[in-house]
Design an enzyme around this catalytic site. Structure first.
Site, PDB file in Angstrom:
ATOM      1  CB  SER A   1      -1.056  -0.135   1.164  1.00  0.00           C
ATOM      2  OG  SER A   1      -1.857  -1.048   1.200  1.00  0.00           O
TER       3      SER A   1
ATOM      4  CD  GLU B   1     -13.110   1.864  23.031  1.00  0.00           C
ATOM      5  OE1 GLU B   1     -13.932   1.057  22.406  1.00  0.00           O
ATOM      6  OE2 GLU B   1     -12.215   2.552  22.094  1.00  0.00           O
TER       7      GLU B   1
ATOM      8  CG  PHE C   1     -13.400   6.943  16.463  1.00  0.00           C
ATOM      9  CD1 PHE C   1     -13.905   7.752  17.445  1.00  0.00           C
ATOM     10  CD2 PHE C   1     -13.035   7.512  15.292  1.00  0.00           C
ATOM     11  CE1 PHE C   1     -14.709   8.915  17.047  1.00  0.00           C
ATOM     12  CE2 PHE C   1     -13.532   8.831  14.905  1.00  0.00           C
ATOM     13  CZ  PHE C   1     -14.204   9.484  15.911  1.00  0.00           C
TER      14      PHE C   1
ATOM     15  CG  ASP D   1      -4.897  -4.615   2.966  1.00  0.00           C
ATOM     16  OD1 ASP D   1      -4.643  -5.213   1.828  1.00  0.00           O
ATOM     17  OD2 ASP D   1      -4.436  -4.584   3.879  1.00  0.00           O
TER      18      ASP D   1
ATOM     19  CG  HIS E   1      -3.777  -8.860   4.437  1.00  0.00           C
ATOM     20  ND1 HIS E   1      -2.695  -9.440   3.523  1.00  0.00           N
ATOM     21  CD2 HIS E   1      -3.568  -7.605   4.345  1.00  0.00           C
ATOM     22  CE1 HIS E   1      -2.182  -8.373   2.853  1.00  0.00           C
ATOM     23  NE2 HIS E   1      -2.679  -7.398   3.201  1.00  0.00           N
TER      24      HIS E   1
ATOM     25  CG  ASP F   1      -4.262   0.186  -1.622  1.00  0.00           C
ATOM     26  OD1 ASP F   1      -5.292  -0.604  -1.964  1.00  0.00           O
ATOM     27  OD2 ASP F   1      -3.819   0.346  -0.687  1.00  0.00           O
ATOM     28  CG  HIS F   2      -3.196  -3.292  -2.927  1.00  0.00           C
ATOM     29  ND1 HIS F   2      -3.640  -4.394  -2.270  1.00  0.00           N
ATOM     30  CD2 HIS F   2      -2.693  -2.627  -1.911  1.00  0.00           C
ATOM     31  CE1 HIS F   2      -3.949  -4.148  -0.860  1.00  0.00           C
ATOM     32  NE2 HIS F   2      -3.057  -3.123  -0.824  1.00  0.00           N
TER      33      HIS F   2
END
Length: 503
Positions: free
Chosen positions: A108, A238, A286, A335, A339, A376-377
């Site tokens: 990326s 958090e 977040f 992405d 993966h 991007d790919h």
């Protein structure tokens, strides 16, 4: 939005609506004539763009778009094959060649750098030219080979800018818009090599704050990754047991507030309370790392805004600038799901991107706003076999005229969607030390449509890899007609630059 483009979209919607009608020969004749008529109505928009909104579906290859189109339609109970995602209704289309300066199948960092700077570079390198290799530690070399990004250029021309991502804001795609660094993994100072520190190299998070100190035109930063802005002595708001990653005692969130006098939020309630008309700068982080997957987001204990909500609020803040704006929006977790070999979340994340694009298409005027949706790919996700029309896209292959799954040479069923490599199948996740790979599992009694199912992989790897084929570019608005044919990925930058009148 122009009347011609409205007509184009109306006709496309009409064609899609025919999916509820029984098909015959006239279906395809009428479809073809309607599509041809819509194409003939298109006229190039040569206006100067006041605004540019660049959507990146990280890892969103052609097969992912096809699978997501069917998935989204089937989720709504309509004909998935004839369904369309929102960005597929944009009138102009091209293909993007994604190879980087030294990779046939890229990551990326160089791909987003090509999109955002117009210059291809090497693996892991962000917004530096290809003279710099990964892990370069000499800051003089780094500084001498920086390439200006379209975001930096927009700021120099007085435009407001923004970054929205479901990944960490220091991750490769968003980082390429503002950082110049030879290793995408140097997200905080603790990741920097000693030699790099000695020559004055700054980590990605520090470069973000330095960028703001130089130019306060970066108005909106929304995503994950707060661990890289927090010192390692500070507990996460958090998750109290998690600490920041920085070892230099810098609290970059506090520095953001000091530099911009802006608002910082880390949960949904705070985000919702932000008034765009009175907010000059907004930093929203977040999660310590990436945001939750869209499928899992409702279960987040502090609450997270959706990609659509973040994008909408970003536009409302940025449009306060009368000169215009540049906004980059990344659906980063497409992405990550691929993966992991998890097609359900891959498709759900792509659907969330489609929802965000639909909102923007309704919100902005394509007379003065260029919208680009690209990737991007790609990934190694495949759609194969001969499943019958309407077969669940995440289901097992059942051929036309049959009621039972098709069996392979080993007398086991197989799924329509798979991956060329990766973890393989695991019903509840994979222990990296115990590979449940490929045909080792009989899926006869397995629900392959379960969100937690991991598709089969041909080649066993701990992480599925990217794919090297071309990806799509969808566009509407000023200069959108210049997206045609098969182009180098870096071409996207030049269309944006020309649309904004920077060249």
């Amino acid at each position: 939005m122009t009347n011609i483009i409205r007509l184009f979209i109306f006709i496309v919607f009409t064609i899609s609506a025919l999916s509820a009608i029984a098909e015959d020969q006239s279906t395809w004749i009428n479809d073809g004539k309607a599509a041809l008529n819509a194409a003939k109505q298109l006229q190039p928009n040569n206006n100067k763009a006041k605004n540019v909104i660049l959507f990146i579906g990280d890892g969103m290859g052609i097969s992912t778009i096809t699978g997501s189109r069917i998935f989204e339609g089937q989720q709504r109970g309509v004909d998935g094959e004839r369904n369309q995602l929102s960005f597929e209704k944009l009138p102009y289309l091209a293909l993007s060649k994604t190879y980087s300066a030294n990779q046939q199948t890229p990551d990326s960092a160089p791909t987003m750098s090509a999109i955002i700077t117009g210059v291809k570079t090497n693996d892991s390198v962000l917004s530096l030219n290809q003279s710099v290799m990964r892990d370069e530690t000499n800051n003089a070399i780094i500084q001498a080979n920086k390439v200006q990004t379209i975001l930096e250029q927009a700021e120099a021309h007085g435009l407001a800018t923004g970054i929205v991502s479901t990944a960490r804001i220091t991750h490769a795609t968003p980082a390429a818009t503002y950082a110049h660094i030879p290793n995408r993994d140097w997200e905080n100072n603790a990741e920097l090599p000693v030699k790099a520190v000695a020559t004055g190299v700054k980590d990605i998070a520090a470069q973000l704050i330095d960028h703001l100190a130089r130019n306060k035109s970066l108005k909106v930063i929304l995503g994950g990754g707060r661990q890289h802005l927090m010192p390692n002595t500070q507990s996460d708001p958090e998750y109290p047991k998690k600490m920041g990653k920085r070892t230099d005692n810098r609290d970059l969130v506090a520095e953001f507030k000091s530099v911009t006098h802006g608002e910082y939020v880390w949960n949904k309630q705070q985000f919702d309370a932000i008034n765009p008309k009175t907010t000059t700068h907004l930093l929203g982080l977040f999660e310590p790392s990436h945001l939750q997957y869209e499928h899992d987001r409702p279960k987040d204990q502090a609450g997270e805004p959706s990609l659509t909500e973040m994008t909408s609020k970003a536009i409302d803040i940025l449009k306060q600038n009368n000169k215009g704006y540049f906004l980059m929006v990344e659906a980063g977790r497409i992405d990550h799901a691929s993966h992991a070999g998890n097609a359900y979340r891959t498709f759900a994340e792509t659907t969330a991107l489609s929802d965000a694009v639909k909102m923007v298409m309704d919100k902005v005027d394509l007379q003065d706003t260029l919208i680009i949706v690209t990737a991007d790919h790609s990934h190694t996700l495949t759609i194969s076999g001969y499943p019958k029309r309407g077969n669940p896209i995440l289901g097992k292959v059942i051929e036309p005229g049959e009621s039972k799954p098709t069996l392979t040479m080993d007398n086991k069923p197989y799924t329509t969607v798979g991956f060329a490599n990766g973890l393989g199948y695991a019903e509840h996740g994979v222990d990296e030390n115990v590979a449940h790979v490929g045909r080792n599992v009989d899926m006869t009694n397995v629900d392959t449509t379960n969100p937690d199912f991991h598709q089969e992989a041909l080649v066993p790897l701990h992480n599925e890899t990217h794919g090297g084929e071309d990806v799509a570019i969808f566009a509407g608005g000023p200069n959108a007609h210049l997206f045609h044919g098969v182009q180098e990925q870096s071409y996207i930058y030049y269309v944006m630059e020309d649309a904004l009148g920077f060249n």
